[in-house]
Scaffold this motif. Structure first.
Motif, PDB file in Angstrom:
ATOM      1  N   ILE A 149       0.982  -1.076  -0.027  1.00  0.00           N
ATOM      2  CA  ILE A 149      -0.037   0.020   0.126  1.00  0.00           C
ATOM      3  C   ILE A 149       0.862   1.307   0.120  1.00  0.00           C
ATOM      4  O   ILE A 149       1.988   1.198   0.167  1.00  0.00           O
ATOM      5  CB  ILE A 149      -0.944  -0.078   1.324  1.00  0.00           C
ATOM      6  N   TYR A 150       0.371   2.247  -0.437  1.00  0.00           N
ATOM      7  CA  TYR A 150       0.945   3.481  -0.323  1.00  0.00           C
ATOM      8  C   TYR A 150       0.336   4.472   0.550  1.00  0.00           C
ATOM      9  O   TYR A 150      -1.063   4.741   0.582  1.00  0.00           O
ATOM     10  CB  TYR A 150       1.285   4.319  -1.554  1.00  0.00           C
ATOM     11  N   GLU A 151       1.136   5.180   1.647  1.00  0.00           N
ATOM     12  CA  GLU A 151       0.539   6.013   2.694  1.00  0.00           C
ATOM     13  C   GLU A 151       0.856   7.469   2.271  1.00  0.00           C
ATOM     14  O   GLU A 151       2.016   7.807   2.080  1.00  0.00           O
ATOM     15  CB  GLU A 151       0.933   5.765   3.981  1.00  0.00           C
ATOM     16  N   LEU A 152      -0.127   8.253   2.119  1.00  0.00           N
ATOM     17  CA  LEU A 152      -0.104   9.682   1.933  1.00  0.00           C
ATOM     18  C   LEU A 152       0.095  10.762   3.119  1.00  0.00           C
ATOM     19  O   LEU A 152      -0.931  10.771   3.933  1.00  0.00           O
ATOM     20  CB  LEU A 152      -1.406   9.999   1.145  1.00  0.00           C
ATOM     21  N   THR A 208      -3.932   0.329  -3.034  1.00  0.00           N
ATOM     22  CA  THR A 208      -4.409   0.813  -1.998  1.00  0.00           C
ATOM     23  C   THR A 208      -3.596   2.226  -1.305  1.00  0.00           C
ATOM     24  O   THR A 208      -2.635   2.118  -1.209  1.00  0.00           O
ATOM     25  CB  THR A 208      -4.633  -0.046  -0.888  1.00  0.00           C
ATOM     26  N   PHE A 209      -4.271   3.040  -1.280  1.00  0.00           N
ATOM     27  CA  PHE A 209      -3.977   4.280  -0.673  1.00  0.00           C
ATOM     28  C   PHE A 209      -4.441   4.524   0.563  1.00  0.00           C
ATOM     29  O   PHE A 209      -5.517   4.478   0.920  1.00  0.00           O
ATOM     30  CB  PHE A 209      -3.996   5.657  -1.303  1.00  0.00           C
ATOM     31  N   VAL A 210      -3.504   4.916   1.686  1.00  0.00           N
ATOM     32  CA  VAL A 210      -4.074   5.215   2.938  1.00  0.00           C
ATOM     33  C   VAL A 210      -3.804   6.451   3.523  1.00  0.00           C
ATOM     34  O   VAL A 210      -2.462   7.073   3.230  1.00  0.00           O
ATOM     35  CB  VAL A 210      -3.447   4.241   4.197  1.00  0.00           C
ATOM     36  N   LEU A 211      -4.490   7.344   3.783  1.00  0.00           N
ATOM     37  CA  LEU A 211      -4.693   8.785   4.036  1.00  0.00           C
ATOM     38  C   LEU A 211      -4.142   9.279   5.439  1.00  0.00           C
ATOM     39  O   LEU A 211      -5.059   8.707   6.235  1.00  0.00           O
ATOM     40  CB  LEU A 211      -5.742   9.734   3.569  1.00  0.00           C
TER      41      LEU A 211
END
Length: 280
Positions: free
Chosen positions: A138-141, A162-165
């Motif tokens: 996943i990539y966290e913003l 999947t992005f996680v803010l």
């Protein structure tokens, strides 16, 4: 059971934390080690945590992977890779094949510190995001409100990633102005591949006014309405949260802010969604 999707550890004898600037950061200018984490969790319902990177240093992530292997309750790691590097794909691969690489679940960069508000849609960064996607991570913003337009563009180019803010994009809680943050949050939430952490709000408010859920309610309601409880996850942001509130206070605030939801919805926020997103 509760999953804390966002906390940090650091040892200042091993590595400086250059983001700690100014006397207001003095409470954080000490070591926070696994024993401190265990003490903070004592007496809470938290049985699993996600350890998140703090600096753009390639040596930090392997150290965190070892901690996940050896420290009770750390169940996943979000590390750092230079997304702009031509060999970003190989660097991610080396982390995944590390002896403790199975704990790696995602990658994050301190985009909030980038001067270019469009950093996330630079061609080299987009190539790095493609490498994250291909690695099954996943990539966290970690962005601020003015960087949300670029985040929205980047998310739109990777519907399978999947992005996680993090930290609700650090809204201006102390200033009290919901817009344009709220509209941008809704635009980002329109993409089903984005999940938001209910974290970091206490440190965006006036620290001396904490803890006071009523000061954070309007911001939390925007996030819950935009993403829906099924795409929101609790995060403490410990030990950074200590600038405004203790671990147990932050957990209590999150429970207060979600008190109007159903039991199923609260289970999603505090447990089920995190276990799915981080494969716990």
């Amino acid at each position: 059971m509760t999953v804390d999707t966002h906390h940090h550890l650091w040892d200042l004898d091993v590595r400086d934390q250059p983001w700690m600037t100014g006397p207001e950061m003095d409470p954080l200018r000490r070591d926070f080690r696994p024993a401190d984490l265990q003490a903070a969790l004592r007496g809470t319902s938290v049985d699993a945590t996600v350890l998140v990177q703090t600096v753009a240093d390639p040596d930090e992530t392997p150290e965190m992977l070892v901690l996940a292997e050896t420290v009770d309750r750390i169940a996943a790691v979000v590390g750092w890779v230079d997304l702009t590097a031509k060999d970003a794909r190989e660097r991610i691969g080396r982390l995944q094949t590390h002896p403790s690489g199975g704990w790696l679940r995602g990658i994050r960069h301190q985009v909030e510190d980038e001067a270019d508000p469009d950093w996330l849609v630079r061609p080299d960064v987009l190539a790095g995001l493609a490498a994250v996607e291909d690695a099954g991570l996943i990539y966290e913003l970690l962005v601020r409100p003015h960087q949300l337009p670029a985040a929205i563009k980047a998310v739109g180019q990777f519907p399978q990633l999947t992005f996680v803010l993090d930290h609700c994009a650090k809204p201006p809680v102390a200033g009290g102005e919901l817009e344009p943050w709220a509209s941008r949050i809704r635009a980002l939430a329109a993409y089903p591949n984005v999940v938001c952490k209910l974290s970091g709000l206490v440190t965006e408010d006036e620290w001396a006014a904490q803890p006071d859920p009523s000061r954070l309610r309007a911001w939390a309601e925007v996030v819950l309405d935009a993403f829906g409880p099924g795409r929101v996850m609790f995060g403490s942001d410990w030990p950074v949260c200590l600038l405004a509130a203790s671990y147990t206070e932050v957990l209590g605030i999150a429970k207060d802010l979600t008190s109007g939801l159903t039991d199923t919805e609260r289970t999603a926020i505090f447990d089920a969604t995190a276990r799915e997103i981080y494969n716990l």
